[in-house]
Write a protein that holds these residues in place. Structure first.
Motif, PDB file in Angstrom:
ATOM      1  N   ILE A  81       0.851  -1.193   0.000  1.00 57.07           N
ATOM      2  CA  ILE A  81       0.000   0.000   0.000  1.00 57.07           C
ATOM      3  C   ILE A  81       0.888   1.245   0.000  1.00 57.07           C
ATOM      4  CG2 ILE A  81      -1.685   1.318   1.337  1.00 57.07           C
ATOM      5  CD1 ILE A  81      -2.862  -1.281   2.284  1.00 57.07           C
ATOM      6  N   PRO A  82       0.643   2.198  -0.869  1.00 57.96           N
ATOM      7  CA  PRO A  82       1.477   3.404  -0.907  1.00 57.96           C
ATOM      8  C   PRO A  82       1.438   4.156   0.421  1.00 57.96           C
ATOM      9  CG  PRO A  82       0.091   3.257  -2.866  1.00 57.96           C
ATOM     10  CD  PRO A  82      -0.381   2.198  -1.934  1.00 57.96           C
ATOM     11  N   TRP A  83       2.551   4.798   0.750  1.00 54.71           N
ATOM     12  CA  TRP A  83       2.656   5.516   2.021  1.00 54.71           C
ATOM     13  C   TRP A  83       1.582   6.599   2.149  1.00 54.71           C
ATOM     14  CZ3 TRP A  83       3.598  10.772   2.795  1.00 54.71           C
ATOM     15  CH2 TRP A  83       3.724  11.144   4.143  1.00 54.71           C
ATOM     16  N   SER A  84       1.293   7.300   1.069  1.00 55.14           N
ATOM     17  CA  SER A  84       0.323   8.396   1.142  1.00 55.14           C
ATOM     18  C   SER A  84      -1.055   7.898   1.561  1.00 55.14           C
ATOM     19  CB  SER A  84       0.237   9.126  -0.199  1.00 55.14           C
ATOM     20  OG  SER A  84      -0.139   8.228  -1.229  1.00 55.14           O
ATOM     21  N   ASP A  85      -1.413   6.691   1.156  1.00 51.77           N
ATOM     22  CA  ASP A  85      -2.695   6.111   1.554  1.00 51.77           C
ATOM     23  C   ASP A  85      -2.613   5.516   2.957  1.00 51.77           C
ATOM     24  OD1 ASP A  85      -3.770   6.727  -0.959  1.00 51.77           O
ATOM     25  OD2 ASP A  85      -3.156   4.799  -1.806  1.00 51.77           O
ATOM     26  N   ALA A  86      -1.543   4.794   3.212  1.00 48.81           N
ATOM     27  CA  ALA A  86      -1.419   4.097   4.496  1.00 48.81           C
ATOM     28  C   ALA A  86      -1.320   5.060   5.663  1.00 48.81           C
ATOM     29  CB  ALA A  86      -0.191   3.180   4.463  1.00 48.81           C
ATOM     30  N   SER A  87      -0.616   6.157   5.477  1.00 46.97           N
ATOM     31  CA  SER A  87      -0.409   7.087   6.598  1.00 46.97           C
ATOM     32  C   SER A  87      -1.720   7.715   7.061  1.00 46.97           C
ATOM     33  CB  SER A  87       0.591   8.176   6.201  1.00 46.97           C
ATOM     34  OG  SER A  87       0.143   8.914   5.086  1.00 46.97           O
ATOM     35  N   LYS A  88      -2.633   7.963   6.118  1.00 48.12           N
ATOM     36  CA  LYS A  88      -3.929   8.545   6.495  1.00 48.12           C
ATOM     37  C   LYS A  88      -4.720   7.585   7.375  1.00 48.12           C
ATOM     38  CE  LYS A  88      -4.216  11.155   2.166  1.00 48.12           C
ATOM     39  NZ  LYS A  88      -4.940  11.274   0.873  1.00 48.12           N
ATOM     40  N   VAL A  89      -4.731   6.311   6.991  1.00 45.61           N
ATOM     41  CA  VAL A  89      -5.479   5.314   7.759  1.00 45.61           C
ATOM     42  C   VAL A  89      -4.847   5.106   9.124  1.00 45.61           C
ATOM     43  CG1 VAL A  89      -6.270   2.922   7.812  1.00 45.61           C
ATOM     44  CG2 VAL A  89      -6.240   4.180   5.648  1.00 45.61           C
ATOM     45  N   ALA A  90      -3.528   5.032   9.147  1.00 46.24           N
ATOM     46  CA  ALA A  90      -2.827   4.810  10.413  1.00 46.24           C
ATOM     47  C   ALA A  90      -3.067   5.954  11.388  1.00 46.24           C
ATOM     48  CB  ALA A  90      -1.334   4.632  10.166  1.00 46.24           C
TER      49      ALA A  90
END
Length: 350
Positions: A81-90
């Motif tokens: 999963i790209p960091w830009s997407d994962a960081s929002k969820v995290a």
């Protein structure tokens, strides 16, 4: 049988709330409307808290429990999963945990003293954990921010690959030797976690990555929710050689309640007696010692034996342990003390 309180190595409550599977209000987690974990069930079962995972789900389907009822299976893993997407969820899931603390539902614990105090006060003790480090950027600024918020445990991978390494697939039968080890970024992540005192979780990591961390890390080796490969030849389980490395590092393993990793046939079948858990527990104690085994249930993220089902069913586990010959001293170690021991060795301000 609700004593001693169980401090547990892994749950997925935050994902449930993030997905709106559990309401955070009075009729959900803070009442009796949760799935496997809520405050009412915690009181009934003597659940004191544990590691609350931040986990980024994938938009594609890994499969379902029916796929793990076959005599053999190999579920294809989604891509990184790209960091830009994962960081929002995290960040959203970390905020859920912070909100629960503000509401008085639990207490985020950053030291062993914090955990002991929460257990003594009857407040659910929560350690912020990350399962799969897609949300950590290459410069690791996010790691520093999450550490300030309370992150004290991190698994470099869930089963899908990350920029840091490779996980094991959901494959049965299989060894955990399924691919390459840590990347250069993964090696840097190990060093940074060691410097901060963030515990590294080896569950879901493949065998090559396991041995990379074993050679690099200055901290005890820990698998928060894994079982014995000698009893259930699933890729998610640990070989005896891995168990011996964990023992030699003075680390520990949390017994996973997920039935596919307990059964000899690898089936995701809730009709699994508690004695399968006891067989794995005996094997872990034999190879790790009594001071290096605890529980890592995977509640709210797994199918567990039907005689337990939720945290309200934990008295059935204690009763089975008693009938199995577990005395007061070992019960205390399994339920709480072994986790506190290894955290005291790992965290910088414990």
């Amino acid at each position: 049988m609700t004593d001693p309180l169980i401090f547990d190595g892994h749950n997925d409550l935050l994902l449930r709330i993030y997905n709106n599977d559990v309401l955070p209000g009075a009729d959900g987690f803070q009442g009796s409307g949760g799935r496997q974990i809520d405050l009412s069930k915690a009181k009934t079962g003597g659940f004191g808290g544990g590691f609350f995972a931040i986990y980024v789900p994938d938009s594609t389907s890994l499969g379902n429990d029916d796929d793990m009822m076959a005599t053999s299976y190999d579920l294809p893993l989604p891509s990184e999963i790209p960091w830009s997407d994962a960081s929002k969820v995290a960040m959203a899931q970390a905020a859920i945990l912070l909100d629960l603390e503000r509401d008085g539902a639990l207490r985020i614990c950053k030291t062993v003293a914090d955990i002991r105090a929460a257990l003594a006060d009857g407040i659910m003790a929560a350690v912020m954990h990350m399962e799969g480090a897609e949300a950590i950027d290459r410069d690791m600024a996010c790691l520093d921010v999450l550490y300030a918020a309370g992150l004290r445990s991190l698994g470099p991978v869930w089963s899908r690959p990350t920029r840091f390494g490779h996980g094991v697939p959901f494959r049965f039968p299989s060894t955990p030797d399924t691919g390459p080890g840590l990347t250069a970024d993964g090696r840097r992540l190990v060093a940074r976690c060691n410097a901060l005192g963030v515990m590294l979780d080896l569950s879901h990591l493949n065998e090559a990555g396991f041995w990379d961390i074993a050679s690099l890390s200055q901290a005890p080796l820990v698998a928060t929710h894994s079982n014995a490969h000698a009893l259930t030849p699933h890729s998610r389980n640990l070989t005896d050689r891995q168990l011996h490395a964990i023992r030699d590092s003075d680390g520990m393993v949390g017994l996973n309640f997920a039935v596919a990793f307990l059964r000899e046939d690898g089936r995701m079948d809730a009709d699994t007696p508690i004695d399968r858990m006891l067989r794995h527990l005996d094997h872990l104690i034999e190879h790790l010692g009594e001071d290096r085994v605890g529980f890592g249930s995977d509640f709210d993220g797994a199918v567990v034996p039907k005689d337990i089902e939720t945290i309200a069913g934990l008295p059935a586990l204690r009763a089975a342990l008693r009938a199995h010959g577990v005395d007061d001293a070992l019960m205390q170690k399994l339920c709480q003390d072994n986790w506190l021991r290894v955290l005291n060795l790992t965290w910088k301000d414990s």
